[in-house]
Design a protein around this motif. Structure first.
Motif, PDB file in Angstrom:
ATOM      1  N   VAL A  35       0.835  -1.207   0.000  1.00  0.00           N
ATOM      2  CA  VAL A  35       0.000   0.000   0.000  1.00  0.00           C
ATOM      3  C   VAL A  35       0.870   1.257   0.000  1.00  0.00           C
ATOM      4  O   VAL A  35       0.570   2.235  -0.689  1.00  0.00           O
ATOM      5  CB  VAL A  35      -0.932  -0.029   1.227  1.00  0.00           C
ATOM      6  CG1 VAL A  35      -1.579   1.317   1.444  1.00  0.00           C
ATOM      7  CG2 VAL A  35      -1.988  -1.098   1.051  1.00  0.00           C
ATOM      8  N   PRO A  85      -1.193   6.522  11.285  1.00  0.00           N
ATOM      9  CA  PRO A  85      -1.868   6.037  12.495  1.00  0.00           C
ATOM     10  C   PRO A  85      -1.571   6.906  13.692  1.00  0.00           C
ATOM     11  O   PRO A  85      -2.414   7.077  14.569  1.00  0.00           O
ATOM     12  CB  PRO A  85      -1.300   4.632  12.691  1.00  0.00           C
ATOM     13  CG  PRO A  85      -0.799   4.237  11.365  1.00  0.00           C
ATOM     14  CD  PRO A  85      -0.374   5.487  10.672  1.00  0.00           C
ATOM     15  N   TYR A 133     -12.008   5.611  15.348  1.00  0.00           N
ATOM     16  CA  TYR A 133     -12.225   5.939  13.943  1.00  0.00           C
ATOM     17  C   TYR A 133     -10.948   5.868  13.129  1.00  0.00           C
ATOM     18  O   TYR A 133     -10.961   6.051  11.915  1.00  0.00           O
ATOM     19  CB  TYR A 133     -12.833   7.335  13.834  1.00  0.00           C
ATOM     20  CG  TYR A 133     -14.142   7.446  14.570  1.00  0.00           C
ATOM     21  CD1 TYR A 133     -14.188   7.776  15.910  1.00  0.00           C
ATOM     22  CD2 TYR A 133     -15.335   7.184  13.911  1.00  0.00           C
ATOM     23  CE1 TYR A 133     -15.387   7.839  16.584  1.00  0.00           C
ATOM     24  CE2 TYR A 133     -16.533   7.259  14.570  1.00  0.00           C
ATOM     25  CZ  TYR A 133     -16.560   7.583  15.917  1.00  0.00           C
ATOM     26  OH  TYR A 133     -17.735   7.639  16.583  1.00  0.00           O
ATOM     27  N   GLN A 134      -9.879   5.609  13.835  1.00  0.00           N
ATOM     28  CA  GLN A 134      -8.567   5.636  13.197  1.00  0.00           C
ATOM     29  C   GLN A 134      -8.506   4.707  11.995  1.00  0.00           C
ATOM     30  O   GLN A 134      -8.175   5.105  10.893  1.00  0.00           O
ATOM     31  CB  GLN A 134      -7.561   5.232  14.254  1.00  0.00           C
ATOM     32  CG  GLN A 134      -6.141   5.112  13.829  1.00  0.00           C
ATOM     33  CD  GLN A 134      -5.318   4.614  14.989  1.00  0.00           C
ATOM     34  OE1 GLN A 134      -5.419   5.115  16.112  1.00  0.00           O
ATOM     35  NE2 GLN A 134      -4.526   3.607  14.751  1.00  0.00           N
ATOM     36  N   ARG A 135      -8.836   3.421  12.212  1.00  0.00           N
ATOM     37  CA  ARG A 135      -8.702   2.472  11.131  1.00  0.00           C
ATOM     38  C   ARG A 135      -9.749   2.736  10.051  1.00  0.00           C
ATOM     39  O   ARG A 135      -9.508   2.486   8.879  1.00  0.00           O
ATOM     40  CB  ARG A 135      -8.857   1.050  11.681  1.00  0.00           C
ATOM     41  CG  ARG A 135      -7.772   0.667  12.658  1.00  0.00           C
ATOM     42  CD  ARG A 135      -6.726  -0.239  12.066  1.00  0.00           C
ATOM     43  NE  ARG A 135      -7.265  -1.363  11.329  1.00  0.00           N
ATOM     44  CZ  ARG A 135      -6.552  -2.102  10.506  1.00  0.00           C
ATOM     45  NH1 ARG A 135      -5.280  -1.828  10.314  1.00  0.00           N
ATOM     46  NH2 ARG A 135      -7.090  -3.120   9.876  1.00  0.00           N
ATOM     47  N   LEU A 136     -10.914   3.214  10.489  1.00  0.00           N
ATOM     48  CA  LEU A 136     -11.954   3.528   9.504  1.00  0.00           C
ATOM     49  C   LEU A 136     -11.434   4.589   8.552  1.00  0.00           C
ATOM     50  O   LEU A 136     -11.555   4.472   7.333  1.00  0.00           O
ATOM     51  CB  LEU A 136     -13.213   4.021  10.232  1.00  0.00           C
ATOM     52  CG  LEU A 136     -14.352   4.514   9.349  1.00  0.00           C
ATOM     53  CD1 LEU A 136     -14.852   3.403   8.456  1.00  0.00           C
ATOM     54  CD2 LEU A 136     -15.496   5.035  10.211  1.00  0.00           C
ATOM     55  N   TYR A 173      -8.403   5.219   7.863  1.00  0.00           N
ATOM     56  CA  TYR A 173      -7.344   4.616   7.069  1.00  0.00           C
ATOM     57  C   TYR A 173      -7.923   4.009   5.799  1.00  0.00           C
ATOM     58  O   TYR A 173      -7.439   4.249   4.698  1.00  0.00           O
ATOM     59  CB  TYR A 173      -6.660   3.558   7.922  1.00  0.00           C
ATOM     60  CG  TYR A 173      -5.502   2.864   7.276  1.00  0.00           C
ATOM     61  CD1 TYR A 173      -5.621   1.561   6.819  1.00  0.00           C
ATOM     62  CD2 TYR A 173      -4.272   3.484   7.147  1.00  0.00           C
ATOM     63  CE1 TYR A 173      -4.561   0.903   6.248  1.00  0.00           C
ATOM     64  CE2 TYR A 173      -3.201   2.834   6.568  1.00  0.00           C
ATOM     65  CZ  TYR A 173      -3.355   1.543   6.127  1.00  0.00           C
ATOM     66  OH  TYR A 173      -2.303   0.887   5.552  1.00  0.00           O
ATOM     67  N   GLY A 174      -9.008   3.211   5.983  1.00  0.00           N
ATOM     68  CA  GLY A 174      -9.637   2.587   4.818  1.00  0.00           C
ATOM     69  C   GLY A 174     -10.194   3.631   3.858  1.00  0.00           C
ATOM     70  O   GLY A 174     -10.022   3.534   2.635  1.00  0.00           O
ATOM     71  N   VAL A 175     -10.830   4.640   4.411  1.00  0.00           N
ATOM     72  CA  VAL A 175     -11.437   5.666   3.553  1.00  0.00           C
ATOM     73  C   VAL A 175     -10.360   6.429   2.793  1.00  0.00           C
ATOM     74  O   VAL A 175     -10.485   6.696   1.594  1.00  0.00           O
ATOM     75  CB  VAL A 175     -12.292   6.633   4.417  1.00  0.00           C
ATOM     76  CG1 VAL A 175     -12.713   7.837   3.606  1.00  0.00           C
ATOM     77  CG2 VAL A 175     -13.512   5.909   4.958  1.00  0.00           C
ATOM     78  N   LEU A 215      -7.471   5.394   1.985  1.00  0.00           N
ATOM     79  CA  LEU A 215      -6.932   4.496   0.968  1.00  0.00           C
ATOM     80  C   LEU A 215      -7.767   4.563  -0.311  1.00  0.00           C
ATOM     81  O   LEU A 215      -7.248   4.729  -1.419  1.00  0.00           O
ATOM     82  CB  LEU A 215      -6.954   3.070   1.527  1.00  0.00           C
ATOM     83  CG  LEU A 215      -5.921   2.093   1.026  1.00  0.00           C
ATOM     84  CD1 LEU A 215      -4.549   2.651   1.246  1.00  0.00           C
ATOM     85  CD2 LEU A 215      -6.068   0.784   1.764  1.00  0.00           C
ATOM     86  N   MET A 216      -9.069   4.443  -0.136  1.00  0.00           N
ATOM     87  CA  MET A 216      -9.946   4.472  -1.314  1.00  0.00           C
ATOM     88  C   MET A 216      -9.865   5.822  -2.013  1.00  0.00           C
ATOM     89  O   MET A 216      -9.815   5.904  -3.242  1.00  0.00           O
ATOM     90  CB  MET A 216     -11.393   4.183  -0.891  1.00  0.00           C
ATOM     91  CG  MET A 216     -11.614   2.747  -0.471  1.00  0.00           C
ATOM     92  SD  MET A 216     -13.357   2.337  -0.245  1.00  0.00           S
ATOM     93  CE  MET A 216     -13.678   3.091   1.340  1.00  0.00           C
TER      94      MET A 216
END
Lengths: 326, 388, 288
Positions: A254, A278, A287-290, A292-294, A296-297
């Motif tokens: 990534v 992070p 909400y940190q990982r959430l 991260y995913g957003v 990324l997209m």
């Protein structure tokens, strides 16, 4: 009337680039001395160490393959260094060298098999291989300590126990490794790497054995990330299988994609962004990982050239750094 | 915020009656917390967060912790360690260096716990931690305390109780996760059962993520196991094992000498959880515990993970030690902690142990229970003393 | 090896295989037709499980209505993902893969925030244990098996005998030719995604009943889907079925007789061997 002593535009540009590089280097060297908080030097050290692995994966990307087992080689280097120093009492330097040789050797042996596959199949086989290696780390308890891992790994030198000291050590190591990759990519070998990626058939016609060349590059990349494994192990003083799984391999990938796969600047920018992200988001733990995913997209959809692509365009806006157009 | 508090406090002092009465000022004391808040270990991290929150809210509502002349409001600063050693080190570094905390609650689980104490040890920061690895406590652990008894403390007592209560049972089957917990704990169970007169006929490890345990259970049953030991399995996995074992027709004893996570087992296994035995930390009918249970349910939804009372307890111990020390100096607080023996807590009177085993008397010892699921409710069946 | 061992092994193997096949099928469809490696596929299954929990357990809708409705709702959600996330990235395999990874993380973490992290079980209306020939067979597993087989049969009939099914197969074989014949490839992609997400969601609903439901549960079926699809061949529907059966049965056997670690090693070893010797799987087509 004497002509003013003005450098030709190309040379002037090069001088400005060197000045910029020197300024950056000075900054990198000086800022830890001005900052009291060891946390920042700790983070910066991690960024530096991860840049080695990310840059080495970039090599693999440049030959046209996407590896999902890069963390397995990180682990091979980490465990090699940890075992040699804690169980056999080796001093740091030979263990460090071994931590590069062991994964490189494995890559050399397996490369001819793995690199025959391309595209998605290469992704899948590296995924499986990475999982297999992680299983070995977990199962071979007598050697690796199993899931418990190996503790009390000594620092390379007693003076390197503080974050700040290790930062400079990591800076030197990262500069060497990344610099090596940069030189390689700028050399004729580097051009051949690009040729292979762009058209393997055409490259084959040049007479150079393509598969063997790819294996060499692959082994080099795996050796480099093995070195990172050793440096990390002696920084955190602990290794365990959990750090060398699919999630970690994905991280490397990534970093390369988001940073940008076109040039070496990509993984470097990507590492800064993704290793510190992070931490930047720690305020909102849930909400940190959430995020991260957003993120990324969002980056994939709207910033296709990667972050380095944006950076390049921004840099080009600076007068004096722009290439002069004919 | 602190400065403002100081100014306000001083003004209040100035305005107070000029008698020889000292007015306590309100200040904030930051306590660090580290735990897994993402990834697979999240249940435990949340359990830590919630247990500490219940304790801090309770303490703050009663006026905070009085350290010397100052009453401190406790504030938790928690960071995610993602259940890795690296994460533990990073979180602890941030707490110690950026946030300036001197006391850390966490982490949960050996890898992050070890990562945390690698930072707190040299920095002389007190860490109240929980991880089964024997490497957590050793003669150098001057500032590290373990606030839950590890398996080697409670397994022998439970095995002996089992022997007494089920005289016909002879063979033990173990299914454990293939990680730090499973690999180091399974041998402890095997030894404890052996000492109590059982034979272990099946001892299997599985990779976390597996949900279909029926093959392993079938394997165990074919070897004649009549005691099914669930070791330190995560509550969700334990629940699945209970359900699948009963569905396969297993009629023997099912016990979890670890965890505990019995509420979740009941949720997952439903009616099949009837008769399930577990290591437990408190008697839900005891008066002192009701307060904790109702406070917890007033704030949080869902079952109480067994680790929450542990961390609630740890927070209360830390607060008491701060009060007794009368100072924020970690050496003084450490000494106060070490002398807390006898102090009444959620888990019983405080007792420290571990000098012989680990070289430092920083292992909290507490009594524990064996509970059984009867009619969908968890009922303590016996209480076992905490000494090794 | 006695019969008393064989029957549970067979039964368990078939049951879990059916669920894996449901999930792997969608995965292989998306890859075969759109060349997208969908890392978020496990999350579709997870969402299906939560949809069933909400509809059946929370709202009290009868089971046999909640089951298909839940799956269809997630299928519709899948359409959203197709439109906004994957469509702009068709043709860029790597980018699509990473985007699906971001989606996977976002979905599972959102589920943690919404539903809390602990595992739970969906209490089914079928908790009896039926004795057949002396073997205890849990009723819920029987029902799950029946539903899964019915869904797979229905899917096969659909692909074989309907026009849309034909369009699907044609686009999978050769997109350009299909478009030349007047088939709207884009609409086909939408249908594919909808079907794949619905199947995965159904698989997740069934999974959540006999195993456990939690926001992170998607990772396991995804790993299995990878394996199945490699064995069966990327893009091959019968391959997914075959791969699912092989995986489920061999796992059941190996776990029972040799323990879990060996089963895992064997699993990865087999995949690696297959990829080396026959990367297009048992029933896939060799790509040029």
């Amino acid at each position: 009337m004497a002509r003013p002593a003005v450098l030709a535009p190309a040379a002037a540009r090069r001088v400005r680039l060197w000045l910029a590089a020197a300024a950056a280097a000075a900054f990198l060297l000086v800022w830890p001395l001005l900052v009291e908080d060891a946390f920042f030097t700790h983070m910066a050290t991690l960024v530096l160490l991860y840049s080695i692995g990310a840059a080495s994966l970039h090599l693999v990307v440049r030959i046209g393959h996407l590896s999902l087992c890069h963390a397995a080689f990180l682990g091979l280097g980490g465990y090699a260094s940890a075992l040699l120093t804690t169980r056999l009492g080796w001093p740091f330097l030979p263990a460090f060298v071994a931590s590069g040789l062991v994964p490189a050797a494995v890559a050399l042996v397996l490369g001819p098999i793995l690199l025959r596959l391309r595209g998605v199949y290469f992704v899948l086989i590296t995924y499986s291989f990475g999982e297999l290696v992680r299983l070995v780390f977990v199962e071979w308890q007598s050697l690796t300590g199993g899931s418990d891992g190996i503790f009390r790994i000594p620092p390379p030198h007693p003076a390197l126990l503080t974050s700040r000291a290790y930062y400079y050590f990591a800076l030197a190591m990262a500069a060497l490794c990344v610099g090596f990759v940069a030189r390689l990519l700028a050399s004729p070998a580097g051009r051949f790497i690009d040729a292979i990626r762009e058209s393997e058939r055409l490259a084959r016609s040049s007479g150079v054995p393509v598969l063997r060349f790819k294996v060499m590059v692959f082994a080099l990349a795996c050796g480099l990330v093995g070195l990172q494994g050793s440096l990390l192990a002696h920084f955190i003083h602990y290794v365990s299988p959990g750090a060398y799984g699919f999630a970690e391999s994905l991280n490397f990938l990534v970093i390369n994609v988001i940073g940008g796969m076109g040039s070496l600047a990509g993984p470097l920018v990507g590492t800064v962004f993704l290793v510190s992200l992070p931490e930047l988001l720690r305020g909102w733990v849930q909400y940190q990982r959430l995020l991260y995913g957003v993120v990324l997209m969002a980056v994939i959809l709207y910033v296709p050239g990667g972050l380095a692509g944006i950076g390049k365009r921004t840099l080009e806006l600076i007068p004096g750094l722009r290439r002069s157009r004919p | 915020m602190n400065t403002l508090g100081r100014i306000a406090g001083s003004a209040a002092l100035a305005l107070a009656v000029a008698a020889a009465v000292t007015v306590a000022r309100a200040e904030e004391l930051k306590i660090g917390a580290v735990g897994p808040l993402s990834g697979g270990g999240t249940d435990w991290g949340l359990a830590l967060q919630r247990g500490v929150t219940v304790a801090m809210d309770e303490i703050n509502a009663a006026g905070g912790v009085k350290v010397g002349a100052t009453a401190y409001t406790l504030k938790m600063i928690m960071y995610d360690d993602q259940y890795t050693a690296q994460g533990g080190t990073t979180a602890a570094t941030r707490l110690v260096n950026s946030d300036g905390v001197k006391f850390i609650l966490g982490s949960v689980g050996s890898p992050p716990a070890l990562g945390v104490i690698a930072v707190t040890g040299p920095a002389k920061v007190i860490a109240l931690t929980d991880g089964y690895s024997p490497k957590i406590l050793n003669p150098d652990s001057k500032y590290t305390f373990r606030i839950q008894i590890p398996t080697e403390y409670f397994a022998p007592g439970i095995a002996r109780w089992l022997r007494k209560t089920y005289p016909q049972a002879k063979k033990v089957g173990l299914i454990s996760p293939n990680d730090a917990v499973g690999q180091s704990l399974a041998p402890i169970h095997v030894a404890a059962y052996k000492d109590a007169g059982f034979e272990t006929v099946s001892n299997d490890l599985f990779d976390r993520g597996m949900t279909d345990f029926t093959p392993l259970i079938t394997r165990m049953m074919s070897r004649g196991a009549d005691v099914f030991e669930l070791d330190g399995n995560a509550p969700g996995d334990a629940g699945l094992m209970v359900k699948q074992a009963r569905q396969l027709g297993y009629k023997g004893v099912i016990i979890q000498t670890g965890g505990p996570g019995v509420d979740e087992v009941i949720r997952v296994a439903g009616p099949f959880a009837e008769g399930f035995l577990t290591y437990d930390l408190f008697d839900p009918t005891e008066k002192a515990v009701q307060g904790f249970v109702s406070q917890y349910h007033a704030k949080f939804e869902g079952p109480i993970n067994g680790l929450s009372p542990i961390w609630y307890n740890a927070t209360k111990l830390l607060a008491e030690a701060l009060r007794r020390a009368g100072s924020l100096d970690t050496d003084k607080v450490r000494d106060a902690l070490e002398h807390l023996d006898g102090f009444p807590s959620l888990l019983g009177p405080v007792k420290w142990d571990g000098l012989e085993r680990y070289g430092v008397r920083h292992q909290l010892v507490h009594s524990f229970f064996v509970s059984e699921v009867k009619n969908g409710k968890v009922v303590p069946v016996t209480k076992v003393g905490g000494a090794s | 090896m006695s019969l008393s061992l064989l029957v549970p092994i067979l039964f368990n193997g078939i049951g879990i295989s059916a669920i894996y096949v449901l999930i792997a099928l969608g995965f292989t469809l998306i890859f075969g037709i759109m060349r997208v490696v969908n890392f978020a596929h496990g999350e579709f299954a997870m969402l299906g499980g939560f949809a069933l929990l909400f509809l059946y357990h929370r709202l009290g809708i009868p089971y046999w209505i909640a089951l298909p409705v839940g799956a269809l709702v997630v299928g519709a959600a899948g359409l959203l993902a197709e439109q906004f996330l994957f469509r702009p990235l068709y043709g860029q395999e790597l980018q699509g893969m990473i985007a699906s990874l971001g989606l996977s993380v976002a979905l599972s973490e959102a589920a943690v925030i919404l539903f809390d992290v602990y595992q739970r079980n969906i209490p089914t209306p079928f908790s009896a244990v039926i004795e057949i020939g002396g073997f205890p067979l849990p009723q819920d597993r029987l029902i799950v098996l029946a539903v899964a087989v019915a869904a797979l049969a229905g899917f096969w009939l659909f692909v074989r005998y309907t026009r849309i099914g034909l369009a699907l197969r044609t686009v999978a074989q050769d997109r350009e030719m299909a478009e030349a014949q007047g088939i709207d490839a884009r609409a086909t992609y939408r249908v594919t995604f909808f079907l794949a997400a619905t199947l995965a969601a159904l698989g997740g609903e069934l999974f959540a009943q006999i195993y456990a439901l939690s926001p992170y549960m998607g990772a396991t079926p995804l790993g299995k889907a990878f394996t199945i699809v490699i064995i069966g061949g990327l893009g091959s529907v019968p391959g997914a079925a075959l791969g699912g059966i092989l995986l489920g049965m061999s796992e059941s056997f190996l776990n029972t007789f040799y323990g879990a670690s060996l089963a895992q090693f064997a699993s990865f070893g087999a995949i690696i061997l297959l990829l080396i010797l026959r990367p297009w799987g048992l029933l896939g087509r060799p790509e040029v």
